[in-house]
Design an enzyme around this catalytic site. Structure first.
Site, PDB file in Angstrom:
ATOM      1  N   ASP A  49      10.381  11.064 -10.394  1.00  0.00           N
ATOM      2  CA  ASP A  49       9.185  10.614 -11.116  1.00  0.00           C
ATOM      3  C   ASP A  49       9.496   9.840 -12.392  1.00  0.00           C
ATOM      4  O   ASP A  49       8.665   9.074 -12.861  1.00  0.00           O
ATOM      5  CB  ASP A  49       8.301  11.801 -11.476  1.00  0.00           C
ATOM      6  CG  ASP A  49       8.926  12.656 -12.566  1.00  0.00           C
ATOM      7  OD1 ASP A  49      10.144  12.907 -12.491  1.00  0.00           O
ATOM      8  OD2 ASP A  49       8.202  13.054 -13.506  1.00  0.00           O
ATOM      9  N   ASP A  74      14.609  14.898  -7.960  1.00  0.00           N
ATOM     10  CA  ASP A  74      14.635  15.049  -9.399  1.00  0.00           C
ATOM     11  C   ASP A  74      14.002  16.411  -9.720  1.00  0.00           C
ATOM     12  O   ASP A  74      13.296  16.982  -8.882  1.00  0.00           O
ATOM     13  CB  ASP A  74      13.844  13.909 -10.051  1.00  0.00           C
ATOM     14  CG  ASP A  74      13.846  14.006 -11.563  1.00  0.00           C
ATOM     15  OD1 ASP A  74      14.906  14.304 -12.129  1.00  0.00           O
ATOM     16  OD2 ASP A  74      12.775  13.802 -12.163  1.00  0.00           O
ATOM     17  N   CYS A  96      14.784 -18.681   7.704  1.00  0.00           N
ATOM     18  CA  CYS A  96      14.743 -19.299   6.371  1.00  0.00           C
ATOM     19  C   CYS A  96      15.829 -18.682   5.482  1.00  0.00           C
ATOM     20  O   CYS A  96      16.513 -19.386   4.736  1.00  0.00           O
ATOM     21  CB  CYS A  96      13.365 -19.089   5.743  1.00  0.00           C
ATOM     22  SG  CYS A  96      11.996 -19.778   6.709  1.00  0.00           S
ATOM     23  N   CYS A 108      10.809 -16.244   7.330  1.00  0.00           N
ATOM     24  CA  CYS A 108      11.443 -15.447   8.375  1.00  0.00           C
ATOM     25  C   CYS A 108      12.952 -15.383   8.115  1.00  0.00           C
ATOM     26  O   CYS A 108      13.468 -15.950   7.157  1.00  0.00           O
ATOM     27  CB  CYS A 108      11.182 -16.052   9.755  1.00  0.00           C
ATOM     28  SG  CYS A 108      11.853 -17.707   9.946  1.00  0.00           S
ATOM     29  N   ASP A 112      14.554   7.264 -12.773  1.00  0.00           N
ATOM     30  CA  ASP A 112      14.692   7.371 -11.319  1.00  0.00           C
ATOM     31  C   ASP A 112      14.370   6.054 -10.619  1.00  0.00           C
ATOM     32  O   ASP A 112      14.560   5.939  -9.411  1.00  0.00           O
ATOM     33  CB  ASP A 112      13.763   8.467 -10.771  1.00  0.00           C
ATOM     34  CG  ASP A 112      14.140   9.844 -11.282  1.00  0.00           C
ATOM     35  OD1 ASP A 112      15.348  10.140 -11.292  1.00  0.00           O
ATOM     36  OD2 ASP A 112      13.243  10.606 -11.670  1.00  0.00           O
TER      37      ASP A 112
END
Length: 711
Positions: free
Chosen positions: A602, A429, A30, A27, A606
């Site tokens: 893609d 892109d 921590c 959490c 990227d």
């Protein structure tokens, strides 16, 4: 090579950085503990946690030993592992444990509830006592097994003098179980086994969902590094070759790269000419011609002919390793969002402990006795369980994600919808994103026989142009001709025999033809030109995004001319020839302006941008690494799922806000009732469960959120 193959020590003068996997982080508390306490140690300059990967990066004096750092982390209550022992922070064993515990808790809950319903229906005397004992026989082992994830975490925290969310949960479950056992032994009227088991089941369901989401996120970097060649053939002074692992390669070595082989390091061509598939780095699907002096990078695939390569950068210095590192850093910045989401829960443990203690002490002072005071304190612990709060987001996300999946968009990250709802600018892109990324041939001038011959040849090759040609011909319902003796010649093309004539697909004689292939049928030559067409609904998708207030532009690593052409077609701004660093800089600039950018891309180049953007989407044709880096993946040739994702995400967040409002209202109403003794542990468990069901029911309304006409 592997940037994560060991506790990574990066020399920066007298400062080194070492990374550890810390599976025990659960959490925001921590995270805060590690980042706040580690820098207090002499020699440690700073610590940064990547919660999704469960790793901590420690900047320290280079003289410090890894064992000392691991010991320091252990003193804070966390077991640390060397990154090479758990390179991606994988938690296969923990996930299996959670799933088994969830199954056991579900089985126990159903059976104990059946017995409890009989008691609620009026069972009295010996029958009631018998049902209590049966409930105890089922619930005790179930609680002991299913409660381990919470009990072990709470014990570890308490042993090192700290608390976390598991502490009040464990106290509530243990007290409810102990009190129920006492009631069963003494023949009391009430037992609360069903409360404890039900509580564990709902909590385990949420934790299992969280573990699954984080596992998917951590797969990003592993997929990226998996694209590199693992070995290389090093040419010795006498001309002999020997295979060496990628991690043993050094700059200056001369290596032989065979056709079809993935490069294991960056280098410069010293002898030979070939074509490489560099799409994982550039996003450009067309093969790239290389010759003497060409620089190529690790991960690229040599397609046509063997070449000799002089290595320039190896191991952690390669371009792909740099991209992996950028993705890792971007992942750490993304964890800031997780911290904000968990911040509210940080107050949970102390507030609940205080409320329960005050209720117990207050009722003892009021003369209620230890039994009644303890029952009230347990009711407070259970009724304040933040299940409704915890389910408010994941249930809405799961339902909305299912609705989007039916429309061709896979949401991978649990918090992606939350970020998608906030985007106000979209960066696309070009190749493979706005365009299909697959070259399509112009076959208008081919007659039916030529088309049949072309298909017979094209479908026998895996060359990108052959695949594009075959796809074009199949879409035109062409049947292949009976071409025999088909053979492919590396770098030359593919040929065969048809009706006693030589037929072939080969490079055109004129190099100025651009992206083209020559179809040879006997004495006749046909030059086939290829283009990468735009997706058919690009303009409509951008118009839909504009209606939602999302501006669009192109941010591509491709050449200036084709990017400018695409931008003019869509009437949007553009930036071409952008490196991964340029894309990160563009995203950082937008964030500095207060914008929430959505990245759609893609190519492997990227990857860092997809990971660093506020939200990101990749097409299913993207490289594996880009798909792993993106928050969502859309399937098919339509771009509309991108606009649909934004629309559904905004509806999802509206439902999430409703869920949060209800959860807060529930606690505002329920907690005072429990504190003032109007709620038993059973009613508390039922109320807690009902609040969860209301949240789930409200979230189910999102099942129809993705319906509607696509352009």
């Amino acid at each position: 090579m592997n940037t994560l193959a060991a506790p990574v020590a990066t020399d920066e003068g007298a400062i080194s950085t070492t990374r550890f996997t810390v599976p025990g982080m659960r959490c925001a508390g921590c995270i805060a503990k590690l980042e706040r306490e580690l820098p207090k140690i002499a020699g440690v300059n700073g610590a940064r946690v990547n919660f999704s990967a469960k790793r901590v990066a420690i900047e320290h004096d280079e003289g410090m030993r890894e064992d000392d750092l691991a010991e320091a982390i252990l003193k804070l209550g966390f077991e640390a592992q060397q990154v090479e022992d758990n390179p991606l922070g994988q938690e296969v064993a923990e996930r299996k444990t959670l799933m088994r515990a969830l199954g056991v808790a579900g089985f126990g809950m159903m059976n104990v509830m059946l017995l409890s319903v009989s008691i609620w229906s009026g069972a009295e005397g010996a029958t009631r006592d018998l049902f209590h004992w049966l409930s105890a026989l089922i619930a005790m082992p179930v609680i002991a097994y299913a409660g381990r994830p919470f009990l072990a975490s709470a014990w570890m925290a308490l042993k090192h003098g700290r608390t976390n969310m598991d502490v009040p949960i464990s106290i509530g479950v243990v007290l409810a179980t102990a009190l129920s056992l006492y009631e069963t032994i003494t023949g009391g009227p009430h037992a609360y086994f069903e409360s404890a088991v039900m509580l564990l089941f709902f909590l385990l369901a949420g934790r299992a969902l969280d573990a699954e989401m984080r596992t998917r996120t951590r797969a990003e970097i592993g997929a990226l590094l998996g694209r590199m060649g693992k070995t290389a053939s090093v040419i010795g002074p006498d001309g002999s070759t020997r295979r060496l692992p990628a991690r043993e390669l050094e700059p200056g070595m001369l290596v032989l790269v065979a056709a079809g082989e993935a490069l294991a390091a960056d280098g410069e061509v010293e002898q030979g000419a070939s074509s490489i598939d560099n799409s994982m780095l550039t996003g450009e699907s067309a093969p790239e011609r290389i010759g003497v002096g060409s620089a190529i990078h690790a991960g690229a695939i040599n397609i046509t002919a063997p070449i000799r390569l002089r290595l320039t950068r190896t191991a952690e210095d390669t371009a792909i390793a740099e991209i992996a590192r950028l993705m890792d850093e971007a992942g750490q910045s993304r964890s800031q969002y997780v911290r904000i989401a968990d911040r509210a829960s940080r107050l949970y443990a102390p507030v609940v402990h205080t409320l329960a203690a005050l209720a117990f002490v207050g009722w003892m002072i009021a003369g209620a006795g230890w039994h009644q005071s303890l029952v009230i304190a347990i009711a407070v612990l259970i009724i304040t369980c933040p299940c409704a709060m915890g389910l408010a987001v994941p249930t809405a996300q799961v339902v909305a994600s299912g609705a989007l999946l039916k429309r061709g968009l896979l949401v991978k990250d649990g918090s992606a919808l939350e970020r998608l709802a906030e985007v106000d600018v979209a960066l696309f892109d070009k190749t493979g994103t706005l365009t299909l990324g697959e070259p399509r041939a112009d076959i208008a001038e081919l007659d039916s026989k030529a088309r049949s011959v072309a298909l017979a040849l094209a479908q026998a090759s895996r060359h990108p142009l052959s695949k594009g040609l075959a796809l074009t011909l199949r879409e035109a319902s062409v049947a292949p001709a009976p071409v025999s003796d088909i053979s492919e010649h590396s770098g030359q093309g593919i040929s065969g025999q048809w009706n006693g004539m030589r037929v072939a697909l080969e490079r055109p004689g004129n190099a100025e033809e651009g992206l083209a292939a020559a179809l040879v049928i006997g004495e006749h030559h046909h030059v086939l030109h290829f283009t990468d067409p735009m997706r058919s609904d690009c303009a409509a998708t951008l118009a839909t995004l504009a209606k939602h207030g999302v501006d669009a532009s192109i941010l591509s690593g491709d050449r200036h001319a084709p990017v400018e052409h695409a931008a003019k077609q869509l009437s949007i701004p553009f930036a071409a020839e952008a490196s991964p660093q340029d894309k990160l800089a563009a995203l950082a600039s937008l964030k500095d302006q207060g914008r929430k950018p959505l990245m759609v891309g893609d190519g492997l180049n990227d990857g860092p941008a997809l990971a660093a953007a506020h939200a990101s989407i990749a097409p299913s044709t993207a490289s594996d690494a880009s798909q792993q880096a993106a928050d969502a993946v859309f399937i098919g040739e339509k771009l509309f799922p991108v606009a649909l994702a934004v629309r559904v995400a905004r509806r999802t967040m509206a439902v999430v806000r409703q869920n949060f409002g209800f959860a807060i209202g529930y606690n505002v109403l329920a907690i005072p009732l429990a504190v003032f003794g109007y709620v038993t542990p059973l009613i508390a468990a039922i109320a807690m469960s009902l609040s969860s069901l209301v949240v789930v029911a409200n979230s189910l309304r999102l099942a129809s959120s993705a319906k509607g006409n696509a352009p």
